[in-house]
Write an enzyme that holds these catalytic residues in place. Structure first.
Site, PDB file in Angstrom:
ATOM      1  N   ASP A 106       0.750  -1.098  -0.211  1.00 34.43           N
ATOM      2  CA  ASP A 106      -0.029   0.122   0.001  1.00 34.43           C
ATOM      3  C   ASP A 106       0.641   1.229  -0.012  1.00 34.43           C
ATOM      4  OD1 ASP A 106      -1.957  -1.728   0.190  1.00 34.43           O
ATOM      5  OD2 ASP A 106      -2.173  -1.713   2.549  1.00 34.43           O
TER       6      ASP A 106
HETATM    7  N1  URA Z   1      -1.115  -5.922   3.919  1.00 36.97           N
HETATM    8  C1  URA Z   1      -1.462  -4.582   4.042  1.00 36.97           C
HETATM    9  O1  URA Z   1      -2.645  -4.547   4.386  1.00 36.97           O
HETATM   10  N2  URA Z   1      -0.783  -3.814   3.294  1.00 36.97           N
HETATM   11  C2  URA Z   1       0.150  -3.909   2.449  1.00 36.97           C
HETATM   12  O2  URA Z   1       0.674  -3.151   1.991  1.00 36.97           O
HETATM   13  C3  URA Z   1       0.810  -5.183   2.732  1.00 36.97           C
HETATM   14  C4  URA Z   1       0.194  -6.335   3.412  1.00 36.97           C
END
Ligand code: URA
Length: 239
Positions: A106
């Site tokens: 993310d």
């Molecule tokens: N899980 C999440 O919630 N976000 C990420 O970026 C990676 C794993």
């Protein structure tokens, strides 16, 4: 072993179109073994070929495998919309070579991100069948309780997932911090699992993939490195 003309070699390494690369050579910007080469059709063995362009040294690589310590506020998508893309942290030659992230983090997640231009490597590493564990350190809004850990280990039901998802390993690191190891890579998985277990993730960092750790790579946020064969061999399912 294969010999190729210098214009094609440079094109394959992301320096631009063949015509552009021929121009780079003809203009005297490319050196091999300390000598300026001006014949763009001169052929060289690509294996282990070292060359420089505008005095910057390069090694011929058939494919690129890198690790990036992704900082917050960068997007993994090809067409980033709200933040700069992770490719902007890498040499422009990598974009020309179509280097892509292996899976996604993310925009606000930091940590270890693999990137490559090798489609079969990307496919293999992203495949749910591959079972390469990914280790995250999550900071939580509410305290980490034994019940939370148990819940994450037992499995939580997420919307649009047919079966509950569970952590392979989960342990408290601090009052509001836990380590969670997952084998799947579902959308927002850590954040959604924490939310489903009644807490809230306020910060997330991926610290390890397989047995490859960010710490061993020694990368600060925004830094990247090529992965050698030994490091690539660490990207495997747990024995
Ligand atoms: N899980 C999440 O919630 N976000 C990420 O970026 C990676 C794993």
């Amino acid at each position: 072993m294969s010999k190729q003309s210098l214009d094609r070699i440079l094109q394959s390494q992301g320096f631009g179109t063949r015509k552009w690369c021929a121009g780079l050579v003809a203009d005297g910007n490319v050196r091999i073994g300390g000598e300026t080469v001006t014949d763009d059709r001169a052929r060289f063995e690509t294996d282990g070929l070292e060359f420089s362009v505008y005095d910057e040294p390069w090694l011929f690589r058939e494919h690129i495998y890198i690790a990036l310590h992704k900082p917050a506020d960068y997007e993994c998508s090809r067409k980033p919309s709200h933040h700069p893309g992770v490719l902007s942290l890498l040499p422009e030659q990598f974009t020309n070579r179509d280097v892509q992230p292996v899976g996604r983090l993310d925009h606000d997640t930091t940590g270890l991100l693999l990137m490559s231009d090798d489609g079969s490597f990307i496919h293999k590493q992203s495949s749910p069948k591959h079972h390469v564990p990914k280790v995250y350190v999550a900071t939580t809004h509410d305290p980490v309780t034994p019940q939370l850990i148990e819940h994450l280990l037992k499995g939580v039901k997420l919307n649009d997932e047919p079966a509950p998802l569970s952590a392979v390993l989960c342990e408290k690191l601090d009052e509001q911090q836990l380590k969670i190891v997952l084998e799947q890579g579902k959308y927002h998985q850590v954040k959604r699992m924490l939310a489903a277990a009644g807490n809230h993730c306020t910060a997330l960092c991926r610290t390890q993939i397989g047995e490859l750790t960010l710490e061993a790579l020694g990368l600060d946020a925004g830094e990247w490195c090529y992965l050698n064969d030994k490091e690539l061999a660490l990207l495997k399912p747990l024995a």
